[in-house]
Write an enzyme that holds these catalytic residues in place. Structure first.
Site, PDB file in Angstrom:
ATOM      1  N   GLU A 128       5.735  11.770  15.051  1.00 37.44           N
ATOM      2  CA  GLU A 128       6.070  10.354  15.251  1.00 37.44           C
ATOM      3  C   GLU A 128       6.004   9.943  16.719  1.00 37.44           C
ATOM      4  OE1 GLU A 128       8.035  12.625  13.544  1.00 37.44           O
ATOM      5  OE2 GLU A 128       6.978  12.087  11.710  1.00 37.44           O
ATOM      6  N   PHE A 206       6.145  18.693   3.192  1.00 40.44           N
ATOM      7  CA  PHE A 206       4.942  18.405   3.981  1.00 40.44           C
ATOM      8  C   PHE A 206       4.709  19.542   4.977  1.00 40.44           C
ATOM      9  CE2 PHE A 206       5.428  14.177   2.318  1.00 40.44           C
ATOM     10  CZ  PHE A 206       4.124  13.709   2.253  1.00 40.44           C
ATOM     11  N   GLU A 211       1.330  21.523   7.208  1.00 41.23           N
ATOM     12  CA  GLU A 211       1.438  21.888   8.627  1.00 41.23           C
ATOM     13  C   GLU A 211       1.300  23.400   8.816  1.00 41.23           C
ATOM     14  OE1 GLU A 211       3.601  17.978  10.384  1.00 41.23           O
ATOM     15  OE2 GLU A 211       5.016  19.425   9.594  1.00 41.23           O
TER      16      GLU A 211
HETATM   17  P1  NFD Z   1      11.124  15.945   4.586  1.00 42.66           P
HETATM   18  P2  NFD Z   1       8.720  17.438   5.176  1.00 42.66           P
HETATM   19  N1  NFD Z   1       4.816  11.002   0.009  1.00 42.66           N
HETATM   20  O1  NFD Z   1      12.303  15.651   5.461  1.00 42.66           O
HETATM   21  N2  NFD Z   1       5.769  14.220   8.110  1.00 42.66           N
HETATM   22  O2  NFD Z   1       8.569  18.866   5.619  1.00 42.66           O
HETATM   23  C1  NFD Z   1       5.052  10.485   1.244  1.00 42.66           C
HETATM   24  F1  NFD Z   1       4.083   9.809   1.849  1.00 42.66           F
HETATM   25  O3  NFD Z   1      11.399  16.514   3.243  1.00 42.66           O
HETATM   26  C2  NFD Z   1       6.249  13.071   8.636  1.00 42.66           C
HETATM   27  O4  NFD Z   1       8.298  17.118   3.789  1.00 42.66           O
HETATM   28  O5  NFD Z   1      10.234  16.965   5.440  1.00 42.66           O
HETATM   29  N3  NFD Z   1       6.191  10.642   1.911  1.00 42.66           N
HETATM   30  C3  NFD Z   1       6.474  11.941   7.838  1.00 42.66           C
HETATM   31  C4  NFD Z   1       7.174  11.307   1.283  1.00 42.66           C
HETATM   32  C5  NFD Z   1       6.191  11.990   6.484  1.00 42.66           C
HETATM   33  C6  NFD Z   1       7.025  11.869   0.003  1.00 42.66           C
HETATM   34  C7  NFD Z   1       5.715  13.170   5.960  1.00 42.66           C
HETATM   35  C8  NFD Z   1       5.782  11.694  -0.633  1.00 42.66           C
HETATM   36  N4  NFD Z   1       5.540  12.228  -1.838  1.00 42.66           N
HETATM   37  C9  NFD Z   1       5.486  14.278   6.768  1.00 42.66           C
HETATM   38  N5  NFD Z   1       8.155  12.531  -0.311  1.00 42.66           N
HETATM   39  C10 NFD Z   1       7.031  10.625   8.389  1.00 42.66           C
HETATM   40  N6  NFD Z   1       7.095  10.440   9.679  1.00 42.66           N
HETATM   41  O6  NFD Z   1       7.378   9.742   7.598  1.00 42.66           O
HETATM   42  C11 NFD Z   1       8.984  12.364   0.725  1.00 42.66           C
HETATM   43  N7  NFD Z   1       8.404  11.635   1.688  1.00 42.66           N
HETATM   44  C12 NFD Z   1       8.933  11.276   3.016  1.00 42.66           C
HETATM   45  C13 NFD Z   1       5.491  15.470   8.880  1.00 42.66           C
HETATM   46  C14 NFD Z   1      10.447  11.275   3.047  1.00 42.66           C
HETATM   47  O7  NFD Z   1      10.878   9.935   2.970  1.00 42.66           O
HETATM   48  C15 NFD Z   1       6.292  15.728  10.137  1.00 42.66           C
HETATM   49  O8  NFD Z   1       5.380  16.151  11.157  1.00 42.66           O
HETATM   50  C16 NFD Z   1      10.766  11.852   4.414  1.00 42.66           C
HETATM   51  O9  NFD Z   1      11.138  10.842   5.304  1.00 42.66           O
HETATM   52  C17 NFD Z   1       7.264  16.869   9.823  1.00 42.66           C
HETATM   53  O10 NFD Z   1       7.001  18.042  10.563  1.00 42.66           O
HETATM   54  C18 NFD Z   1       9.488  12.466   4.931  1.00 42.66           C
HETATM   55  O11 NFD Z   1       8.525  12.316   3.885  1.00 42.66           O
HETATM   56  C19 NFD Z   1       7.067  17.165   8.356  1.00 42.66           C
HETATM   57  O12 NFD Z   1       5.840  16.566   7.992  1.00 42.66           O
HETATM   58  C20 NFD Z   1       9.596  13.891   5.304  1.00 42.66           C
HETATM   59  O13 NFD Z   1      10.228  14.651   4.279  1.00 42.66           O
HETATM   60  C21 NFD Z   1       8.182  16.537   7.532  1.00 42.66           C
HETATM   61  O14 NFD Z   1       7.874  16.513   6.192  1.00 42.66           O
END
Ligand code: NFD
Length: 304
Positions: A128, A206, A211
């Site tokens: 971000e 994610f 990653e």
């Molecule tokens: P999390 P994480 N589709 O806290 N990142 O490991 C979408 F589009 O569980 C940043 O999964 O950690 N979003 C962002 C979703 C978003 C979904 C994603 C879905 N099916 C990944 N499910 C960002 N800035 O928004 C959940 N989410 C949303 C990267 C959920 O609302 C970053 O570089 C939550 O706010 C970080 O290292 C967010 O995804 C890692 O992937 C993250 O869910 C965090 O993803």
């Protein structure tokens, strides 16, 4: 009698139609963020003009053109048909060519504390803090097919679980792997060890899907396991889901380490809640005095 029956029939039909409409309404999330074009272009200009002195180099990009490229990826399209390739052009143009060595910070389930720790890209760099993440972080967008509109649905966008996987992960999955593939040196990953709803590390996150699999084998992954104050730690380094993570990292030939509640993170947590026993630290002069104690000793002085 017939009249009563037909009135009941009409009533039931109305009930059925409204409940069907209600169900389909609750399955959709909010629509595209209003003024998304101006927010996007404004953020882009701000990033370019005001972000000097941070760990990332300032970018030089035409923000109006960048908006058009982003918009073309998803407008006038059914959100269920979007996939990562729709955004490829945008990722290629908005991607920063360099991420500082040893400064990348990933997070999973720790959005708030990770961003306090990175401090808007001055201490560490999260997705971000890069242009791609900064432009749209926290925004909602989806398109619609129509003849006389601007191809944007401002009323409702499908909820993530309601979309095919390739569409729900199209943007943030692509953005995450674009970001992670450029990390070098020591990369940090902040996880939460006190969440009863989910494990600290999940292969479905994610981080786990987009990653970790694209990190260079030379990257050393350092996990920072954060335990919320006032909560019982449910996970520890090398146990439970953290043991799975170590395996996944080492299977990729990467070096792995893990620290639990290091002092710098505890200090950050204590800024908002210094009544916790973990916030009594350091020598006497530097010891944080719990606010409650300070207030009660002041009121005692006032009484004398
Ligand atoms: P999390 P994480 N589709 O806290 N990142 O490991 C979408 F589009 O569980 C940043 O999964 O950690 N979003 C962002 C979703 C978003 C979904 C994603 C879905 N099916 C990944 N499910 C960002 N800035 O928004 C959940 N989410 C949303 C990267 C959920 O609302 C970053 O570089 C939550 O706010 C970080 O290292 C967010 O995804 C890692 O992937 C993250 O869910 C965090 O993803």
């Amino acid at each position: 009698m017939l009249d009563i029956l037909s009135t009941i029939k009409v009533g039931l039909t109305i009930l059925l139609v409204t409940s069907v409409l209600h169900i389909s309404k609750t399955e959709a999330g909010p629509g595209t963020t209003l003024n998304i074009d101006r927010i996007f272009i404004g953020r882009c200009l701000e990033y370019q003009e005001l972000f000097r002195g941070k760990l990332l180099e300032p970018t030089q990009i035409n923000c109006t053109e960048l908006w058009s490229i982003f918009r073309d990826a998803w407008t006038y399209k059914n959100p269920r048909s979007i996939s990562r390739t729709d955004y490829d052009n945008f990722f290629e143009i908005a991607q920063q060519t360099y991420l500082p060595k040893d400064k990348v910070l990933f997070w999973s389930g720790t959005y708030e504390v990770a961003h306090e720790y990175s401090n808007s890209g001055t201490r560490f760099v999260t997705l971000e803090d890069t242009l791609i993440g900064y432009l749209v972080n926290g925004l909602t967008w989806c398109g619609m097919m129509c003849d006389t509109c601007d191809g944007i649905n401002y009323d409702e966008c499908p909820d993530f679980p309601d979309l095919p996987r390739r569409s729900s992960h199209a943007f943030w999955g692509g953005a995450s792997s674009t970001f992670a593939s450029m990390a070098s040196g020591v990369a940090r990953l902040m996880l939460n060890g006190t969440n009863q709803e989910r494990p600290a590390y999940s292969r479905e996150s994610f981080f786990g899907q987009f990653e970790l699999p694209v990190l260079s084998k030379d990257v050393q992954l350092q996990v920072i396991l954060v335990n919320d104050l006032n909560k019982v730690p449910l996970e520890h380094c090398d146990m439970g889901s953290l043991a799975d993570l170590r395996k996944d990292v080492e299977n990729r030939g990467m070096l792995y380490s893990c620290v639990e509640n290091p002092p710098d993170v505890v200090h950050l947590l204590c800024v908002g809640d210094n009544d916790d026993s973990k916030c009594i630290m350091g020598n006497k002069e530097h010891r944080a005095v719990p606010l409650r104690k300070l207030m009660s000793s002041r009121s005692q002085v006032g009484k004398k």
